[in-house]
Enzyme design. Structure first.
Site, short mmCIF file in Angstrom:
data_model
loop_
_atom_site.label_atom_id
_atom_site.label_comp_id
_atom_site.label_asym_id
_atom_site.label_seq_id
_atom_site.Cartn_x
_atom_site.Cartn_y
_atom_site.Cartn_z
N PHE A 15 0.86 -1.19 0.00
CA PHE A 15 0.00 0.00 0.00
C PHE A 15 0.89 1.23 0.00
O PHE A 15 1.76 1.38 0.86
CB PHE A 15 -0.94 0.05 1.22
N ASP A 37 9.28 2.62 1.69
CA ASP A 37 8.11 3.36 2.16
C ASP A 37 7.98 3.08 3.66
O ASP A 37 7.50 2.03 4.07
CB ASP A 37 6.87 2.88 1.39
N LYS A 72 2.54 10.01 8.27
CA LYS A 72 1.80 9.53 9.45
C LYS A 72 2.32 10.12 10.76
O LYS A 72 2.04 11.26 11.07
CB LYS A 72 1.79 8.00 9.47
#
Ligand code: PLP
Length: 399
Positions: A129, A216, A245
């Site tokens: 993702f 990532d 995040k």
């Protein structure tokens, strides 16, 4: 609760939160909820962290935004701090995980063109993702995220996750590859933790082929897995790494960091962002870095993660409804033997907020600032809910 006039993009639980503190959220009716996933790994320091709140409010009174047409002292300070922390050479700041991954994808393409590759490709993984923009949803290995948004972006080659031989095979056959983009632990992909040799193996393949290794760490970074970056546990130095995040603990800021040759790829005009790295976001991110350092949160994530794993294993392992219990630091997955989406509603009624990925994995991303007692409490509540759900499930009539 009606969604109008919001566009219908989210399936939401019927609850409205008004404020939060640490691992607790409080709704408009005054009911409190135990938050086991902190806005999907965003509020790593817990909700309304006083240091971050103070930094944001102080900075808001001085300067919230100027423009990247000018130098920004806080942006330079943040770039120094984050490069020192990660061993990288340069930073580009943006506002979300998808944007910093877009930055990485653009960087890899530019790197390819500079080396004479006219159709540069990036290897991405199954079940990955990387975000919801067109390039990042193409990089994402989940048809549900992509369906209905075709045509997808070209220039990606897919490999199974945690499979070095598959990447070697692509290297043999495809001479347009310039980079690999991969999560050190797949979050949305069900808290999938690869073999310890996987990242070092990818590093080696990248070195042999002059590819960029792009990690990532939007979800795994910011101390979540027990080191500032998850790849530090594998002793691997990426060429590019992305963070978002938890980087701003709720203030939307992300970073694309580059090292060595990768840090020299962009020039003025190559890339940009109006809001990216504005003084307000930088003040928030600096306060987060201060807290991680002052409160030794990388170490706390390791200790608390092990404490939770031990407790889950002691109380759940061996039950016929448990498939696997795994984790790295405070990124944990309890995989059930069957789909368990109803668990979210059951837990909510009991005042607990749970997140499920890949239909059957309870993903726990609690705050790094928990005390030992809070961690035990959280574990006991999650165990209680899983047992309640398993008992209910057994009683449910089968069709
Ligand atoms: C590993 C990873 N990359 C990228 C993203 C996208 O981040 P954002 O939603 O901030 O665009 C996410 C979000 O869940 C993620 O987990």
């Amino acid at each position: 609760m009606a969604n109008q006039p919001l566009l219908n993009t989210y399936g939401r639980l019927p609850v409205v939160f008004e404020h939060g503190r640490g691992m607790w959220l409080y709704d408009t009716e005054g009911q409190r909820y135990l938050d086991t996933f902190t806005g999907i790994a965003v509020c790593g320091l817990g909700h309304s962290h006083p240091g971050v709140a103070h930094a944001i409010s102080q900075q808001a009174e001085r300067l919230t935004h100027c423009s990247n047409l000018f130098h920004c002292k806080l942006q330079q300070e943040l770039a120094h701090r984050i490069c020192d922390q990660t061993g990288m050479d340069g930073a580009f700041f943006a506002n979300s995980g998808a944007e910093v991954n877009e930055t990485a994808i653009k960087l890899a393409r530019h790197y390819g063109h500079q080396r004479g590759v006219t159709n540069p490709s990036i290897i991405v993984m199954e079940n990955a993702f990387h975000g919801r923009t067109l390039a990042t949803l193409t990089a994402t290995g989940n048809r549900r995220v992509q369906a209905g948004f075709e045509p997808l972006v070209s220039g990606f080659v897919r490999a199974p996750f945690d499979d070095l031989a598959a990447v070697e095979a692509i290297a043999e056959a495809n001479h347009d590859v310039v980079a690999i983009l991969v999560e050190p632990v797949q979050g949305e992909g069900g808290v999938a933790i690869p073999d310890p040799d996987y990242l070092p193996g990818l590093r080696d393949i990248c070195d042999r082929n002059n590819w960029l290794l792009m990690l990532d760490e939007v979800q795994t970074g910011n101390a979540r897995t027990g080191t500032y970056l998850a790849c530090q546990q594998a002793g691997v130095e990426p060429d590019v790494v992305t963070l978002a995040k938890g980087f701003g603990n709720g203030y939307p800021i992300g970073a694309c960091l580059a090292r060595g040759e990768a840090a020299r790829v962009f020039g003025p005009g190559s890339h940009g962002s109006t809001f990216g790295g504005n003084p307000l976001g930088c003040a928030a991110a600096l306060a987060v870095l201060d807290a991680i350092e002052q409160d030794a949160l990388t170490q706390r994530a390791r200790i608390l993660g092990q404490r939770l794993l031990d407790r889950f294993r002691e109380h759940l392992e061996g039950a016929d409804y448990i498939h696997d219990i795994r984790g790295q630091g405070l990124m944990l997955g309890i995989e059930l033997t069957g789909p368990c989406s109803e668990l979210v509603l059951l837990a909510k009624v009991q005042g607990i907020l749970l997140n499920i990925t890949r239909e059957r994995v309870i993903r726990l991303l609690p705050p790094l600032t928990m005390t030992d007692d809070e961690a035990d409490y959280l574990a006991d509540q999650v165990i209680r809910i899983i047992k309640l759900y398993a008992a209910d499930d057994r009683d449910r009539p089968r069709q």
